[in-house]
Motif scaffolding. Structure first.
Motif, PDB file in Angstrom:
ATOM      1  N   UNK A 148       5.556 -11.886  -3.838  1.00 54.93           N
ATOM      2  CA  UNK A 148       6.394 -11.123  -2.907  1.00 54.93           C
ATOM      3  C   UNK A 148       5.571 -10.084  -2.161  1.00 54.93           C
ATOM      4  N   UNK A 149       5.845  -9.943  -0.872  1.00 53.85           N
ATOM      5  CA  UNK A 149       5.078  -9.018  -0.039  1.00 53.85           C
ATOM      6  C   UNK A 149       5.121  -7.599  -0.592  1.00 53.85           C
ATOM      7  N   UNK A 150       6.262  -7.183  -1.125  1.00 49.51           N
ATOM      8  CA  UNK A 150       6.390  -5.815  -1.605  1.00 49.51           C
ATOM      9  C   UNK A 150       5.546  -5.567  -2.848  1.00 49.51           C
ATOM     10  N   UNK A 151       5.008  -6.614  -3.455  1.00 50.00           N
ATOM     11  CA  UNK A 151       4.174  -6.454  -4.652  1.00 50.00           C
ATOM     12  C   UNK A 151       2.686  -6.550  -4.358  1.00 50.00           C
ATOM     13  N   UNK A 152       2.304  -6.707  -3.098  1.00 51.35           N
ATOM     14  CA  UNK A 152       0.893  -6.894  -2.771  1.00 51.35           C
ATOM     15  C   UNK A 152       0.143  -5.582  -2.563  1.00 51.35           C
ATOM     16  N   UNK A 153       0.865  -4.500  -2.348  1.00 50.27           N
ATOM     17  CA  UNK A 153       0.219  -3.221  -2.090  1.00 50.27           C
ATOM     18  C   UNK A 153      -0.234  -3.038  -0.656  1.00 50.27           C
ATOM     19  N   UNK A 154       0.048  -4.005   0.221  1.00 47.98           N
ATOM     20  CA  UNK A 154      -0.340  -3.865   1.618  1.00 47.98           C
ATOM     21  C   UNK A 154       0.737  -3.124   2.405  1.00 47.98           C
ATOM     22  N   UNK A 155       0.327  -2.576   3.562  1.00 46.37           N
ATOM     23  CA  UNK A 155       1.246  -1.839   4.419  1.00 46.37           C
ATOM     24  C   UNK A 155       1.755  -2.747   5.533  1.00 46.37           C
ATOM     25  N   UNK A 156       3.021  -2.569   5.899  1.00 52.17           N
ATOM     26  CA  UNK A 156       3.631  -3.419   6.912  1.00 52.17           C
ATOM     27  C   UNK A 156       4.162  -2.576   8.063  1.00 52.17           C
ATOM     28  N   UNK A 157       3.844  -3.006   9.262  1.00 54.68           N
ATOM     29  CA  UNK A 157       4.349  -2.323  10.448  1.00 54.68           C
ATOM     30  C   UNK A 157       5.841  -2.571  10.613  1.00 54.68           C
TER      31      UNK A 157
END
Length: 217
Positions: A176-185
């Motif tokens: 899941x994207x929310x578990x990757x630690x990356x920032x999203x615009x």
């Protein structure tokens, strides 16, 4: 040969039949899917401006905003988007909230704004269905741009008019994207998903794919 063909057709039909069950209901993915909070309006521009800052909103609306929002949207009370309003915004992000200062405007007066945040929903009801996953871009350029408008153009009729939630995962491990630690615009069901390489601290964006939650037709 006929028997083998029959078995192949039967196997294909079986896969199609169980795929929705393997995917599960959208309500089984509450920590991973992202929707919107309610709209908040705690201030008006009668003083120095319209201060919809996140810390004050949390104080006035306890428990209504998730710990780590992944997106923010603002609009005037009359329904204009920030772009339509055409004002200079001092701040609009998921850590500070939204601030429009009167001193930054030609007429020294901001519109009255309300804001909402992209968060995992706390509850899930109704007859909801997934779309398929979409992956129109890769992060080889400026980032991974899975914008809803572009997805609609490239996949006509595949996404409902008003998606309720969005779910983004990595294409390789389905993390899941929310578990990757990356920032999203951008990460919300009305605009889609955007991960910019320039916003990441250690590396470029991972390649993501997205799907949406819609009312079942």
């Amino acid at each position: 040969m006929i028997k083998l063909l029959s078995l192949t057709i039967a196997a294909a039909l079986f896969i199609d039949a169980v795929e929705p069950a393997l995917n599960g209901s959208p309500c089984d993915y509450l920590p991973e899917i992202v929707g919107w909070t309610q709209w908040f309006d705690r201030d008006n521009p009668s003083g120095t401006g319209d201060w919809e800052n996140l810390s004050s909103l949390r104080t006035e609306y306890p428990g209504k905003i998730c710990p780590n929002p992944v997106g923010i949207e603002a609009r005037t009370l009359s329904g204009l988007s920030v772009a339509e309003a055409g004002e200079k915004i001092f701040r609009s992000d998921t850590t500070s909230g939204f601030i429009c200062r009167n001193e930054d405007q030609p007429d020294n007066n901001c519109y009255d704004y309300q804001v909402r945040f992209s968060c995992p929903p706390t509850s899930c009801t109704g007859n909801l269905c997934w779309t398929t996953y979409f992956n129109r871009d890769s992060p080889s350029g400026t980032g991974d741009w899975e914008g809803l408008n572009d997805l609609r153009k490239e996949n006509p009729g595949k996404i409902c008019d008003n998606p309720l939630y969005i779910h983004a995962v990595t294409t390789d491990t389905m993390t899941p994207a929310i578990n990757t630690g990356q920032k999203f615009l951008i990460y919300n069901p009305t605009q889609g998903f955007v991960c910019r390489n320039e916003d990441q601290t250690s590396s470029s964006c991972t390649n993501y794919k997205v799907r949406f939650v819609c009312p079942c037709s």
